[in-house]
Design a protein around this motif. Structure first.
Motif, mmCIF file in Angstrom:
data_model
loop_
_atom_site.group_PDB
_atom_site.id
_atom_site.type_symbol
_atom_site.label_atom_id
_atom_site.label_comp_id
_atom_site.label_asym_id
_atom_site.label_seq_id
_atom_site.Cartn_x
_atom_site.Cartn_y
_atom_site.Cartn_z
ATOM 1 N N GLU A 77 -1.360 5.157 -0.522
ATOM 2 C CA GLU A 77 -2.244 6.101 -1.205
ATOM 3 C C GLU A 77 -3.251 5.291 -2.005
ATOM 4 O OE1 GLU A 77 -2.025 9.567 -4.620
ATOM 5 O OE2 GLU A 77 -0.260 9.213 -3.365
ATOM 6 N N VAL A 78 -4.526 5.573 -1.821
ATOM 7 C CA VAL A 78 -5.605 4.862 -2.499
ATOM 8 C C VAL A 78 -6.226 5.820 -3.502
ATOM 9 C CG1 VAL A 78 -7.785 3.624 -2.216
ATOM 10 C CG2 VAL A 78 -6.034 3.503 -0.416
ATOM 11 N N ARG A 79 -6.185 5.433 -4.786
ATOM 12 C CA ARG A 79 -6.721 6.320 -5.819
ATOM 13 C C ARG A 79 -7.630 5.565 -6.760
ATOM 14 N NH1 ARG A 79 -2.144 10.121 -8.140
ATOM 15 N NH2 ARG A 79 -4.009 11.009 -9.071
ATOM 16 N N PRO A 80 -8.819 6.110 -7.014
ATOM 17 C CA PRO A 80 -9.695 5.489 -8.006
ATOM 18 C C PRO A 80 -9.010 5.494 -9.373
ATOM 19 C CG PRO A 80 -10.863 7.176 -6.762
ATOM 20 C CD PRO A 80 -9.419 7.302 -6.416
ATOM 21 N N ILE A 81 -9.194 4.413 -10.108
ATOM 22 C CA ILE A 81 -8.650 4.340 -11.460
ATOM 23 C C ILE A 81 -9.708 4.870 -12.413
ATOM 24 C CG2 ILE A 81 -7.845 2.791 -13.278
ATOM 25 C CD1 ILE A 81 -6.707 1.002 -11.073
ATOM 26 N N TRP A 82 -9.312 5.806 -13.220
ATOM 27 C CA TRP A 82 -10.226 6.449 -14.154
ATOM 28 C C TRP A 82 -10.527 5.507 -15.314
ATOM 29 C CZ3 TRP A 82 -8.398 9.444 -18.802
ATOM 30 C CH2 TRP A 82 -9.477 9.948 -19.528
ATOM 31 N N ASP A 83 -11.796 5.321 -15.600
ATOM 32 C CA ASP A 83 -12.253 4.547 -16.745
ATOM 33 C C ASP A 83 -12.275 5.497 -17.939
ATOM 34 O OD1 ASP A 83 -13.666 3.263 -18.745
ATOM 35 O OD2 ASP A 83 -15.402 2.799 -17.503
ATOM 36 N N GLU A 130 -14.418 1.352 1.158
ATOM 37 C CA GLU A 130 -14.071 -0.071 1.228
ATOM 38 C C GLU A 130 -12.603 -0.281 0.862
ATOM 39 O OE1 GLU A 130 -15.093 -4.307 -0.962
ATOM 40 O OE2 GLU A 130 -16.432 -2.618 -1.312
ATOM 41 N N ALA A 131 -12.143 0.380 -0.195
ATOM 42 C CA ALA A 131 -10.740 0.256 -0.601
ATOM 43 C C ALA A 131 -9.802 0.772 0.492
ATOM 44 C CB ALA A 131 -10.504 1.018 -1.908
ATOM 45 N N VAL A 132 -10.172 1.875 1.128
ATOM 46 C CA VAL A 132 -9.370 2.432 2.222
ATOM 47 C C VAL A 132 -9.310 1.459 3.395
ATOM 48 C CG1 VAL A 132 -9.327 4.267 3.962
ATOM 49 C CG2 VAL A 132 -9.687 4.846 1.555
ATOM 50 N N ALA A 133 -10.426 0.823 3.704
ATOM 51 C CA ALA A 133 -10.442 -0.146 4.808
ATOM 52 C C ALA A 133 -9.504 -1.315 4.526
ATOM 53 C CB ALA A 133 -11.865 -0.642 5.046
ATOM 54 N N HIS A 134 -9.482 -1.794 3.294
ATOM 55 C CA HIS A 134 -8.562 -2.883 2.940
ATOM 56 C C HIS A 134 -7.112 -2.396 2.998
ATOM 57 C CE1 HIS A 134 -11.721 -5.628 2.007
ATOM 58 N NE2 HIS A 134 -12.135 -4.988 0.916
ATOM 59 N N THR A 148 -16.732 0.904 -3.109
ATOM 60 C CA THR A 148 -16.574 2.315 -2.745
ATOM 61 C C THR A 148 -15.124 2.615 -2.375
ATOM 62 O OG1 THR A 148 -16.961 1.937 -0.391
ATOM 63 C CG2 THR A 148 -18.918 2.351 -1.780
ATOM 64 N N LEU A 149 -14.820 3.889 -2.352
ATOM 65 C CA LEU A 149 -13.510 4.332 -1.881
ATOM 66 C C LEU A 149 -13.309 3.933 -0.421
ATOM 67 C CD1 LEU A 149 -10.854 5.932 -2.203
ATOM 68 C CD2 LEU A 149 -12.161 8.006 -1.701
ATOM 69 N N MET A 175 -15.714 -0.669 -9.000
ATOM 70 C CA MET A 175 -14.737 0.334 -9.361
ATOM 71 C C MET A 175 -13.371 -0.166 -8.940
ATOM 72 S SD MET A 175 -14.608 4.302 -8.166
ATOM 73 C CE MET A 175 -14.431 5.366 -9.551
ATOM 74 N N GLN A 176 -12.359 0.165 -9.732
ATOM 75 C CA GLN A 176 -11.005 -0.251 -9.379
ATOM 76 C C GLN A 176 -10.238 0.888 -8.725
ATOM 77 O OE1 GLN A 176 -9.203 -2.085 -12.844
ATOM 78 N NE2 GLN A 176 -10.002 -4.051 -12.174
ATOM 79 N N PHE A 177 -9.360 0.488 -7.807
ATOM 80 C CA PHE A 177 -8.546 1.436 -7.051
ATOM 81 C C PHE A 177 -7.088 0.993 -7.093
ATOM 82 C CE2 PHE A 177 -12.791 1.602 -5.411
ATOM 83 C CZ PHE A 177 -13.016 2.954 -5.213
ATOM 84 N N LEU A 178 -6.195 1.949 -7.297
ATOM 85 C CA LEU A 178 -4.762 1.687 -7.262
ATOM 86 C C LEU A 178 -4.252 1.992 -5.868
ATOM 87 C CD1 LEU A 178 -2.060 1.102 -8.763
ATOM 88 C CD2 LEU A 178 -1.894 3.579 -9.097
ATOM 89 N N LEU A 179 -3.520 1.061 -5.312
ATOM 90 C CA LEU A 179 -2.851 1.282 -4.032
ATOM 91 C C LEU A 179 -1.383 1.536 -4.317
ATOM 92 C CD1 LEU A 179 -5.505 -0.007 -3.085
ATOM 93 C CD2 LEU A 179 -4.194 -1.297 -1.416
ATOM 94 N N LEU A 180 -0.916 2.732 -4.007
ATOM 95 C CA LEU A 180 0.505 3.055 -4.093
ATOM 96 C C LEU A 180 1.088 2.778 -2.713
ATOM 97 C CD1 LEU A 180 0.357 6.433 -6.034
ATOM 98 C CD2 LEU A 180 1.195 4.258 -6.901
ATOM 99 N N ILE A 181 1.885 1.744 -2.635
ATOM 100 C CA ILE A 181 2.409 1.306 -1.349
ATOM 101 C C ILE A 181 3.756 1.983 -1.129
ATOM 102 C CG2 ILE A 181 3.120 -0.695 -0.003
ATOM 103 C CD1 ILE A 181 1.109 -2.281 -1.819
ATOM 104 N N CYS A 182 3.788 2.849 -0.128
ATOM 105 C CA CYS A 182 4.978 3.640 0.163
ATOM 106 C C CYS A 182 5.530 3.238 1.522
ATOM 107 C CB CYS A 182 4.631 5.128 0.194
ATOM 108 S SG CYS A 182 3.818 5.697 -1.312
ATOM 109 N N ALA A 183 6.835 3.363 1.652
ATOM 110 C CA ALA A 183 7.462 3.028 2.928
ATOM 111 C C ALA A 183 8.453 4.106 3.311
ATOM 112 C CB ALA A 183 8.165 1.679 2.833
ATOM 113 N N ASP A 184 8.521 4.382 4.585
ATOM 114 C CA ASP A 184 9.568 5.226 5.138
ATOM 115 C C ASP A 184 10.717 4.264 5.418
ATOM 116 O OD1 ASP A 184 11.349 6.564 6.805
ATOM 117 O OD2 ASP A 184 9.772 7.678 7.839
#
Length: 121
Positions: free
Chosen positions: A107-113, A90-94, A87-88, A1-10
Motif C-alpha cells: 500500500e502506497v500512501r502519501p505522508i501528510w505534512d 513514481e512511488a507506485v512504480a518503485h 509523484t504518487l 513528497m514522501q510516501f509510506l509503503l506498507l509492505i504486506c504479505a499473504d
C-alpha cells in the motif's frame, strides 16, 4: 513528497527462502536513486501484535486490547519504507518492483505534512 509503503504479505504465499533473499537489491537500488529515506522497518510476526481501542462510555473510557493484528485478513503488514518521490505514480512504480509485491501487496500512501491543511478537510 514522501510516501509510506506498507509492505504486506499473504503468509500462505511467502516463499520459504524469502527472508534469506531479503529485498533482492531493491533497497540498494532505491538508495542509489536517492528515493529511500527510511531503509525499512521489519516487524515481528503478527501473533505478537496487540490492537488497542478506546471507546467513551458514560462511566469513562473503555479500553479494549485484543491479540493479533487489526484486521481479519490474509495479508499482514510485515514492514514499512519511506520514499521521497515527485509523484504518487513514481512511488507506485518503485513499489511495484519490491519483491514483496509478488506474494502480497504494498500500500502506497502519501505522508501528510502537518504544516499544510489536512487532506481530508
Amino acid at each position: 513528497m514522501q510516501f509510506l509503503l506498507l509492505i504486506c504479505a499473504d503468509v500462505s504465499l511467502v516463499p520459504d527462502d524469502a527472508f534469506a533473499r531479503g529485498c533482492e537489491g531493491w533497497t540498494e537500488e532505491m538508495l542509489e536513486r536517492g528515493v529511500l529515506k527510511d531503509g525499512g522497518t521489519g516487524l515481528h510476526a503478527h501473533a505478537s501484535a496487540r490492537t488497542v481501542r478506546v471507546r467513551p462510555t458514560e462511566e469513562g473510557d473503555e479500553v479494549s486490547i485484543t491479540d493479533g493484528p487489526f484486521a481479519e485478513t490474509k495479508e499482514l503488514i510485515g514492514g514499512t519504507c519511506i520514499l521521497e518521490c515527485a509523484t504518487l505514480d513514481e512511488a507506485v512504480a518503485h513499489a511495484a518492483r519490491h519483491p514483496s509485491a509478488r506474494y502480497g501487496a504494498i500500500e502506497v500512501r502519501p505522508i501528510w505534512d502537518p504544516t499544510t491543511p489536512p487532506p481530508w478537510s
